[in-house]
Design a protein around this motif. Structure first.
Motif, PDB file in Angstrom:
ATOM      1  N   PRO A 354       0.844  -1.191   0.000  1.00  0.00           N
ATOM      2  CA  PRO A 354       0.000   0.000   0.000  1.00  0.00           C
ATOM      3  C   PRO A 354       0.883   1.246   0.000  1.00  0.00           C
ATOM      4  O   PRO A 354       2.071   1.153   0.318  1.00  0.00           O
ATOM      5  N   PRO A 355       0.319   2.399  -0.355  1.00  0.00           N
ATOM      6  CA  PRO A 355       1.107   3.623  -0.237  1.00  0.00           C
ATOM      7  C   PRO A 355       1.468   3.850   1.229  1.00  0.00           C
ATOM      8  O   PRO A 355       0.676   3.555   2.120  1.00  0.00           O
ATOM      9  N   VAL A 356       2.657   4.341   1.478  1.00  0.00           N
ATOM     10  CA  VAL A 356       3.116   4.574   2.848  1.00  0.00           C
ATOM     11  C   VAL A 356       3.765   5.948   2.937  1.00  0.00           C
ATOM     12  O   VAL A 356       4.102   6.551   1.931  1.00  0.00           O
ATOM     13  N   LEU A 389      -2.443   8.633   5.705  1.00  0.00           N
ATOM     14  CA  LEU A 389      -1.828   7.304   5.652  1.00  0.00           C
ATOM     15  C   LEU A 389      -1.484   6.796   7.050  1.00  0.00           C
ATOM     16  O   LEU A 389      -1.208   5.608   7.233  1.00  0.00           O
ATOM     17  N   ARG A 556      12.524  -5.105  17.569  1.00  0.00           N
ATOM     18  CA  ARG A 556      11.626  -4.752  16.471  1.00  0.00           C
ATOM     19  C   ARG A 556      10.882  -3.430  16.685  1.00  0.00           C
ATOM     20  O   ARG A 556       9.920  -3.148  15.963  1.00  0.00           O
ATOM     21  N   VAL A 559      10.567  -1.403  13.514  1.00  0.00           N
ATOM     22  CA  VAL A 559       9.640  -1.814  12.459  1.00  0.00           C
ATOM     23  C   VAL A 559       8.201  -1.963  12.959  1.00  0.00           C
ATOM     24  O   VAL A 559       7.264  -1.833  12.180  1.00  0.00           O
ATOM     25  N   ASP A 560       8.027  -2.224  14.273  1.00  0.00           N
ATOM     26  CA  ASP A 560       6.679  -2.437  14.790  1.00  0.00           C
ATOM     27  C   ASP A 560       6.015  -1.159  15.305  1.00  0.00           C
ATOM     28  O   ASP A 560       4.789  -1.056  15.329  1.00  0.00           O
ATOM     29  N   GLN A 563       7.628   3.387  11.355  1.00  0.00           N
ATOM     30  CA  GLN A 563       7.505   2.814  10.024  1.00  0.00           C
ATOM     31  C   GLN A 563       8.329   3.646   9.065  1.00  0.00           C
ATOM     32  O   GLN A 563       8.029   4.809   8.826  1.00  0.00           O
ATOM     33  N   CYS A 564       9.391   3.035   8.551  1.00  0.00           N
ATOM     34  CA  CYS A 564      10.228   3.744   7.596  1.00  0.00           C
ATOM     35  C   CYS A 564      10.546   2.795   6.450  1.00  0.00           C
ATOM     36  O   CYS A 564      11.025   1.680   6.681  1.00  0.00           O
ATOM     37  N   PRO A 565      10.265   3.215   5.211  1.00  0.00           N
ATOM     38  CA  PRO A 565      10.533   2.336   4.074  1.00  0.00           C
ATOM     39  C   PRO A 565      12.005   1.921   3.970  1.00  0.00           C
ATOM     40  O   PRO A 565      12.324   0.925   3.314  1.00  0.00           O
ATOM     41  N   ILE A 567      13.860   0.997   6.541  1.00  0.00           N
ATOM     42  CA  ILE A 567      14.220  -0.005   7.556  1.00  0.00           C
ATOM     43  C   ILE A 567      13.478  -1.310   7.266  1.00  0.00           C
ATOM     44  O   ILE A 567      12.255  -1.330   7.188  1.00  0.00           O
ATOM     45  N   SER A 568      14.251  -2.377   7.093  1.00  0.00           N
ATOM     46  CA  SER A 568      13.642  -3.669   6.810  1.00  0.00           C
ATOM     47  C   SER A 568      13.970  -4.639   7.937  1.00  0.00           C
ATOM     48  O   SER A 568      14.921  -4.434   8.702  1.00  0.00           O
ATOM     49  N   SER A 569      13.142  -5.665   8.026  1.00  0.00           N
ATOM     50  CA  SER A 569      13.407  -6.735   8.977  1.00  0.00           C
ATOM     51  C   SER A 569      13.207  -8.031   8.234  1.00  0.00           C
ATOM     52  O   SER A 569      12.079  -8.476   8.030  1.00  0.00           O
TER      53      SER A 569
END
Lengths: 600, 194
Positions: A354-356, A389, A556, A559-560, A563-565, A567-569
């Protein structure tokens, strides 16, 4: 050329002098093109504070005798409606064209209202282009019609018209007059009751004349495909495209009456079409406006033609059409056998996209701080913009959203009947647009809530158009930036703080303080949109943080709760993508174990 | 009348790619309609554009009529694959842009072989293009979209000539034109039959 670009081009060729808008998808590019060329083209263009002001400004110019174009998205006409409906009574001197870009299927809108109703409601001529070439031709024609009838004219597009690119044959640009003299005529232009009563009658007379023009309009034409005497289709706008492609694909013989000048309905043209066909299918997106008018006409003329449309379920009333929907309706209406098409299903379990909020978006930082300050117990009144959003996890900072400016008004009502903190979020552009009356109301009545003005210095969602708080405007204008804090103070707000959302700690503490206030409190969370900051290279810069994997406890939080595009987990390991990272540094403040280190 | 379905992620240059295809078609004297996604649908979300070459009225491609799925991102290839039919060639970039849902909902990102298998359930053919590598070879890292247009052109499905595309690239991209044309050539070479 994009449909919207074709509209802008046509306005320039029609010698438009004044153009106004408030940005909104799918109408935005009309204004954006004119903003760029305004100075060179010698026209006046402005991004008005809202659609009502845009319309009123253009009325002032057009009643003086110059040509004016106002463009907006469909819901913008709700804001402008008060002006538009009475303007139909006074009428205009210079050509006045209002473009409404509707959004069937709500691609980027809060509803999918059918603005053809405004033509019926106000009693105005309506043109409905179906492709970029028609956008160009009909906009030009709309100015001619408007001056001939001395009425404002509505040009109504949809997303699949405004946002379609196709070849357009254009002509020469004409310079409009910049100065005019307003000729006073209070018996026409001052709508006190005695005048309004007379002007309504004048409008009804003009509508008869408009119908006569619709009868002979080049935009209302029958296309004969094959030699069918029995089957007919009446259609308009994007629906006409699907109808034509379906007829071609099915290889059937049928007569298609496409109405580009659809209100007032050319009743002789349509009546004759009904008389000469046994079965007529009406193909139009959204509301059954043509269909109802056609049925009423058939009743008036005691015609036995079978009329098929939405009321019998042949076509849906919600969401945009496609060729498959229209093809199936044509098969059903005319008893043509064909293979049923299976609607494609996206397989389940696929990671969604979805758009973020962007990497480095100040709104994300604000929402993280708000969640930290008030937890889940607060109620969040949201508004129209990128920050909507925030409705998605992990923030969930939108509980009620209706329309532009609704956050401020609804927050008062929510606070009155709920015993939990209420926080309203509104963007800077939206605050100027429709938030101010709500704030005055809240101050005046002592409503208790926290209003957070998320000031990213631009109208971001629609493509970074300026607003009254901006220091730079369109090419033709010298502008004055209006201060949000001065407005807030001027409304009588006693508790006002300005924070930088990138400072998570201060923002969190200020929110805690704000919700504890009696009466309405206001926080301006100010930080330029990261897309602009990156574009102008004035952003936080290249100090991109990294995760120290030895200190990271895999909690986490990044990420939990944030929310930053960037940062991945993946496989339980958190990482920062350097290309995506905007270097805002908020994540270094988010990490409870300080494992996200500032860049060097 | 080839119908091309372009998918990817906001910011990958998909609208520019569709405009290049559109201008190439116009240069060849053909009618073309493009549709694109704006506003709320952007901001890193999935993006869908369509390009229809020929005498059509609607910009949206009917079910079962897609000739090419030109995907700029692997996961989006899977999402788009349901639009494929036996006439469809899927040309997919091998680029991966991992969506937040993989991290936040602990979902799995599919492998190239899984993507190929899903696409081939309905499509006629599947071609994977290492667009990022090919663009980097011509030192235009941002021009993966031009590589993908090259791969589309190379198949010959559009019925347009190579020089139509090259002229259209010059019309739509102002900076590093030579490098972009070379990147286009790299993509072209991936699918053009010897």
């Amino acid at each position: 050329m994009l449909g919207n670009e074709a509209i802008a081009r046509a306005a320039l060729e029609a010698g438009v002098s004044v153009a106004t808008t408030y940005p909104g998808t799918p109408a935005s590019e009309i204004g954006d093109v004119l903003a760029r060329v305004a100075k060179d083209a010698g026209i006046y263009f402005e991004y008005s504070t809202n659609e009502m002001v845009a319309t009123e400004f253009a009325i002032g110019a057009a009643t003086s005798g110059v040509r004016a174009l106002v463009s907006m998205k469909h819901v913008g006409v709700n804001v402008a409606a008060d002006a538009l409906i009475t303007f139909a009574y006074t009428g205009t001197r210079g050509g006045f064209v209002l473009v409404t870009a509707d959004d069937p299927s709500c691609h980027s809108s809060q509803n999918e209202q059918d603005n053809r109703y405004y033509a019926l409601l106000a009693g105005l001529p309506l043109l409905e282009p179906s492709n970029p070439q028609e956008c160009y031709e009909m906009t030009k024609e709309a100015f001619e019609l408007s001056e001939r009838l001395e009425l404002p004219v509505i040009v109504r597009t949809t997303t699949r018209v405004s946002h379609v690119r196709g070849p357009v044959t254009v002509g020469e640009i004409v310079k409009g007059r910049k100065k005019m003299e307003f000729v006073k005529d209070p018996s026409r232009f001052v709508t006190v009751p005695a005048v309004a009563r007379e002007r309504h009658l004048a409008l009804l007379e003009k509508l008869k004349e408009a119908e006569g023009l619709a009868e002979i309009s080049k935009f209302n034409k029958m296309r004969r495909i094959g030699k069918s005497e029995k089957r007919g289709i009446i259609t308009s706008s994007a629906g006409a495209n699907y109808a034509m492609d379906s007829v071609h694909s099915l290889g059937i013989e049928v007569d298609v009456l496409k109405l580009g000048f659809s209100h007032p309905l050319p009743s002789k043209l349509v009546g004759d079409f009904l008389k000469s066909h046994e079965v007529v299918l009406v193909v139009e997106e959204l509301e059954p406006i043509l269909e109802n008018a056609v049925r009423a006409l058939a009743q008036r003329q005691s015609l036995k033609t079978m009329i098929i449309g939405k009321s019998d379920g042949a076509l849906p009333r919600a969401h945009e059409f496609d060729q498959n929907i229209v093809e199936a309706a044509i098969q059903k209406a005319f008893g043509i056998k064909g293979e049923a098409t299976n609607v494609p299903m996206i397989p389940g379990g696929l990671p969604g996209r979805p758009p973020v909020l962007c990497a480095g978006c100040p709104h994300g930082a604000t929402y993280f701080a708000v969640n930290k300050a008030v937890g889940k117990k607060a109620i969040f009144a949201s508004d129209i913009g990128c920050y909507t959003l925030g409705v998605a996890p992990p923030y969930r900072t939108a509980d009620l959203l209706i329309c532009m400016g609704s956050s401020v008004g609804t927050a008062g009502g929510l606070a009155m009947v709920n015993d939990v903190p209420v926080i309203a979020f509104i963007g800077d552009s939206t605050f100027f647009h429709a938030g101010i009356p709500g704030l005055i109301n809240a101050v005046h009545h002592g409503h208790k809530f926290l209003l957070m003005i998320l000031d990213n210095r631009t109208t971001a969602m629609t493509g970074h158009q300026p607003h009254p708080g901006s220091a730079v405007g369109p090419s033709c204008c010298d502008i004055t930036a209006v201060s949000i804090e001065d407005i807030v103070k001027g409304c009588g707000v006693k508790w006002l703080r300005i924070v930088d959302p990138y400072d998570v700690k201060t923002t969190t503490e200020t929110v805690k303080e704000g919700v504890a206030q009696e009466g309405v409190s206001v926080i301006i969370a100010r930080r330029e949109c990261i897309l602009l900051a990156r574009r102008d290279r004035t952003g936080a810069g290249a100090r991109k943080p990294h995760i120290d994997q030895t200190t990271c406890t895999r909690c986490r939080t990044c990420v939990d709760k944030f929310q930053c595009p960037a940062i991945s987990s993946i496989d339980k390991v958190q990482n920062i993508d350097e290309t995506l990272c905007a270097g805002c540094g908020v994540c270094t403040q988010v990490c409870p174990s300080r494992a996200i280190k500032e860049g060097k | 009348m080839p119908d091309i379905y372009l998918v990817g992620v906001g910011g990958q240059g998909i609208i520019t790619a569709s405009k290049i295809i559109g201008d190439a078609a116009l240069l060849a004297g053909k009618n073309v309609l493009l549709s694109e996604t704006h506003g709320m649908a952007q901001r890193g979300g999935s993006v869908v554009c369509t390009a229809r070459i020929g005498d059509v009225h609607s910009p949206l491609i009917p079910v079962g009529k897609v000739d090419v799925i030109l995907s700029f991102e692997l996961l989006e290839t899977v999402r788009a694959a349901c639009n494929a039919s036996k006439r469809t060639v899927v040309i997919s970039s091998m680029e991966r842009i991992v969506p937040l849902s993989v991290s936040s909902q602990k979902l799995k990102y599919p492998t190239l072989e899984e993507v190929r298998a899903t696409a081939m359930q309905s499509a006629m053919d599947f071609v994977a293009i290492d667009a990022v590598k090919l663009a980097e070879e011509e030192s235009v890292k941002m021009s993966t979209n031009v590589v993908m247009v090259g791969a589309l052109a190379g198949t010959g499905i559009t019925g347009l000539q190579r020089d139509h595309f090259e002229k259209a690239i010059k019309m739509n991209i102002q900076s590093k034109q030579e490098e972009n044309l070379a990147a286009f050539g790299k993509g072209f070479g991936e699918t053009a039959k010897a």
